[in-house]
Design a protein around this motif. Structure first.
Motif, mmCIF file in Angstrom:
data_model
loop_
_atom_site.group_PDB
_atom_site.id
_atom_site.type_symbol
_atom_site.label_atom_id
_atom_site.label_comp_id
_atom_site.label_asym_id
_atom_site.label_seq_id
_atom_site.Cartn_x
_atom_site.Cartn_y
_atom_site.Cartn_z
ATOM 1 N N LYS A 103 0.876 -1.179 0.000
ATOM 2 C CA LYS A 103 0.000 0.000 0.000
ATOM 3 C C LYS A 103 0.909 1.225 0.000
ATOM 4 O O LYS A 103 1.521 1.552 1.015
ATOM 5 N N ILE A 104 1.019 1.858 -1.147
ATOM 6 C CA ILE A 104 1.930 2.998 -1.283
ATOM 7 C C ILE A 104 1.115 4.284 -1.237
ATOM 8 O O ILE A 104 0.306 4.546 -2.124
ATOM 9 N N ASP A 105 1.330 5.057 -0.180
ATOM 10 C CA ASP A 105 0.727 6.384 -0.096
ATOM 11 C C ASP A 105 1.710 7.331 -0.772
ATOM 12 O O ASP A 105 2.892 7.334 -0.455
ATOM 13 N N GLY A 106 1.239 8.114 -1.691
ATOM 14 C CA GLY A 106 2.140 8.993 -2.421
ATOM 15 C C GLY A 106 2.613 8.320 -3.693
ATOM 16 O O GLY A 106 1.880 7.539 -4.309
ATOM 17 N N TYR A 107 3.836 8.598 -4.071
ATOM 18 C CA TYR A 107 4.364 8.117 -5.348
ATOM 19 C C TYR A 107 5.256 6.896 -5.156
ATOM 20 O O TYR A 107 6.027 6.817 -4.198
ATOM 21 N N ALA A 108 5.154 5.962 -6.086
ATOM 22 C CA ALA A 108 6.053 4.808 -6.080
ATOM 23 C C ALA A 108 7.456 5.293 -6.393
ATOM 24 O O ALA A 108 7.642 6.234 -7.161
ATOM 25 N N GLU A 109 8.441 4.638 -5.810
ATOM 26 C CA GLU A 109 9.826 5.047 -6.029
ATOM 27 C C GLU A 109 10.598 4.002 -6.829
ATOM 28 O O GLU A 109 11.820 3.930 -6.738
ATOM 29 N N PHE A 110 9.878 3.215 -7.614
ATOM 30 C CA PHE A 110 10.495 2.213 -8.471
ATOM 31 C C PHE A 110 10.191 2.545 -9.917
ATOM 32 O O PHE A 110 9.042 2.836 -10.266
ATOM 33 N N VAL A 111 11.196 2.480 -10.765
ATOM 34 C CA VAL A 111 10.979 2.692 -12.190
ATOM 35 C C VAL A 111 10.161 1.519 -12.710
ATOM 36 O O VAL A 111 10.504 0.363 -12.456
ATOM 37 N N PRO A 112 9.064 1.784 -13.416
ATOM 38 C CA PRO A 112 8.237 0.688 -13.933
ATOM 39 C C PRO A 112 8.998 -0.200 -14.921
ATOM 40 O O PRO A 112 9.957 0.232 -15.562
ATOM 41 N N ASP A 113 8.536 -1.436 -15.042
ATOM 42 C CA ASP A 113 9.108 -2.364 -16.016
ATOM 43 C C ASP A 113 8.572 -2.088 -17.416
ATOM 44 O O ASP A 113 9.249 -2.357 -18.401
ATOM 45 N N LEU A 114 7.360 -1.569 -17.491
ATOM 46 C CA LEU A 114 6.740 -1.177 -18.755
ATOM 47 C C LEU A 114 6.103 0.181 -18.561
ATOM 48 O O LEU A 114 5.332 0.387 -17.617
ATOM 49 N N VAL A 115 6.439 1.105 -19.444
ATOM 50 C CA VAL A 115 5.834 2.433 -19.434
ATOM 51 C C VAL A 115 5.088 2.608 -20.754
ATOM 52 O O VAL A 115 5.628 2.311 -21.817
ATOM 53 N N VAL A 116 3.847 3.082 -20.663
ATOM 54 C CA VAL A 116 3.039 3.365 -21.846
ATOM 55 C C VAL A 116 2.705 4.851 -21.846
ATOM 56 O O VAL A 116 2.169 5.368 -20.867
ATOM 57 N N GLU A 117 3.045 5.515 -22.925
ATOM 58 C CA GLU A 117 2.700 6.925 -23.118
ATOM 59 C C GLU A 117 1.804 7.015 -24.348
ATOM 60 O O GLU A 117 2.161 6.499 -25.408
ATOM 61 N N ILE A 118 0.645 7.642 -24.189
ATOM 62 C CA ILE A 118 -0.294 7.845 -25.303
ATOM 63 C C ILE A 118 -0.157 9.297 -25.733
ATOM 64 O O ILE A 118 -0.362 10.216 -24.946
ATOM 65 N N ILE A 119 0.199 9.480 -26.972
ATOM 66 C CA ILE A 119 0.500 10.812 -27.486
ATOM 67 C C ILE A 119 -0.779 11.628 -27.661
ATOM 68 O O ILE A 119 -1.762 11.165 -28.213
ATOM 69 N N SER A 120 -0.711 12.867 -27.191
ATOM 70 C CA SER A 120 -1.810 13.816 -27.366
ATOM 71 C C SER A 120 -1.649 14.513 -28.710
ATOM 72 O O SER A 120 -0.545 14.563 -29.258
ATOM 73 N N PRO A 121 -2.738 15.077 -29.235
ATOM 74 C CA PRO A 121 -2.649 15.745 -30.545
ATOM 75 C C PRO A 121 -1.576 16.833 -30.622
ATOM 76 O O PRO A 121 -0.981 17.050 -31.662
ATOM 77 N N SER A 122 -1.281 17.477 -29.504
ATOM 78 C CA SER A 122 -0.296 18.565 -29.522
ATOM 79 C C SER A 122 1.149 18.071 -29.374
ATOM 80 O O SER A 122 2.084 18.858 -29.506
ATOM 81 N N ASP A 123 1.346 16.785 -29.095
ATOM 82 C CA ASP A 123 2.704 16.256 -28.913
ATOM 83 C C ASP A 123 3.340 15.929 -30.261
ATOM 84 O O ASP A 123 2.719 15.311 -31.115
ATOM 85 N N SER A 124 4.592 16.299 -30.403
ATOM 86 C CA SER A 124 5.320 16.012 -31.649
ATOM 87 C C SER A 124 5.973 14.636 -31.569
ATOM 88 O O SER A 124 6.123 14.060 -30.492
ATOM 89 N N ARG A 125 6.395 14.132 -32.709
ATOM 90 C CA ARG A 125 7.105 12.852 -32.752
ATOM 91 C C ARG A 125 8.420 12.973 -31.988
ATOM 92 O O ARG A 125 8.835 12.049 -31.313
ATOM 93 N N ARG A 126 9.062 14.130 -32.094
ATOM 94 C CA ARG A 126 10.308 14.367 -31.363
ATOM 95 C C ARG A 126 10.057 14.318 -29.854
ATOM 96 O O ARG A 126 10.827 13.739 -29.094
ATOM 97 N N TRP A 127 8.954 14.953 -29.403
ATOM 98 C CA TRP A 127 8.600 14.923 -27.985
ATOM 99 C C TRP A 127 8.406 13.476 -27.545
ATOM 100 O O TRP A 127 8.891 13.076 -26.477
ATOM 101 N N ALA A 128 7.716 12.691 -28.363
ATOM 102 C CA ALA A 128 7.448 11.286 -28.026
ATOM 103 C C ALA A 128 8.754 10.501 -27.900
ATOM 104 O O ALA A 128 8.940 9.730 -26.953
ATOM 105 N N HIS A 129 9.659 10.713 -28.838
ATOM 106 C CA HIS A 129 10.951 10.026 -28.791
ATOM 107 C C HIS A 129 11.722 10.434 -27.536
ATOM 108 O O HIS A 129 12.290 9.585 -26.842
#
Length: 189
Positions: A103-129
Motif C-alpha cells: 500500500k503505497i501512499d504517495g508516489y512509487a519510487e520504483f521505475v516501472p518495467d513497462l511504461v506506456v505513453e499515449i500521445i496527445s494531438p499537440s505532442d510532436s514525434r520528437r517529444w514522443a521520442h
C-alpha cells in the motif's frame, strides 16, 4: 534611501509532497527537478485508448499475479533534491519490485518495467521520442509510445532500434510480460 533588488528571483523548487498537495487542489502535472510542469486532460479518445490497454494488460497480469498496473495520476518518484515525479499514462511494475499487497501512499519510487505513453494531438514525434528516451535513461526496460492519429505503437528497448507496429501487427510483452499478446487494432477501437 530604499534599494530595489533587480536580480531575477529564483522560484522555490517544489517537492513531491507539494505536488501531492497541489493535485488534491485540482492542479495536475509533473515535477522536473522541482519545477512544476502542468498537464491538461487529453480528451475522450486518449482515455478510451488508455482503458483498452489497461483492460488488455490487466486481463493478463492480474490472474498471473505478475505485478501492478497503474494509470497516470499515480506518478513515479524518479529523483530527490530536487524532486522529479513523472506520470506515465500506464505503468506496469513487477511483483518483485512492488509486492502485490503493498500500500503505497504517495508516489512509487520504483521505475516501472513497462511504461506506456499515449500521445496527445499537440505532442510532436520528437517529444514522443524524447519521452521514451527519458524513461529508458531512468531504467525502464520497455516503453510503448502509442500514436492515436496513425494507430501505431513505437516499441523502445535499451540498446535496440525503435520498432513501429501498425494496426495489422500484434503487440507483445517481450521478456517483461512473457506471453502477453494483443492485436494492435483492438487498442484503437
Amino acid at each position: 534611501m530604499t534599494t530595489i533588488d533587480t536580480r531575477p528571483m529564483r522560484a522555490k523548487l517544489l517537492t513531491a509532497d507539494d505536488l501531492l498537495r497541489l493535485h488534491s487542489e485540482g492542479v495536475r502535472g509533473e515535477l522536473v527537478r522541482g519545477v512544476l510542469h502542468e498537464t491538461m486532460s487529453a480528451g475522450h479518445h486518449h482515455g478510451k485508448i488508455a482503458v483498452n490497454l489497461i483492460v488488455e494488460l490487466g486481463n493478463f497480469v492480474k490472474p498471473r499475479k505478475l505485478g501492478t498496473i497503474v494509470a497516470s495520476d499515480s506518478g513515479v518518484w524518479l529523483e530527490r533534491s530536487p524532486d522529479t515525479v513523472r506520470e506515465p499514462d500506464i505503468a506496469f511494475t513487477s511483483a518483485e519490485k512492488i509486492p502485490l499487497d503493498a500500500k503505497i501512499d504517495g508516489y512509487a519510487e520504483f521505475v516501472p518495467d513497462l511504461v506506456v505513453e499515449i500521445i496527445s494531438p499537440s505532442d510532436s514525434r520528437r517529444w514522443a521520442h524524447n519521452r521514451a528516451q527519458m524513461w529508458l535513461d531512468y531504467g525502464a526496460p520497455l516503453v510503448w509510445i502509442v500514436h492515436p492519429k496513425t494507430q501505431t505503437i513505437d516499441i523502445y528497448r535499451p540498446g535496440e532500434l525503435t520498432t513501429t507496429l501498425n494496426e495489422q501487427d500484434t503487440l507483445t510483452g517481450h521478456n517483461i510480460l512473457t506471453g502477453f499478446t494483443c492485436p494492435i487494432h483492438t487498442i484503437f477501437t
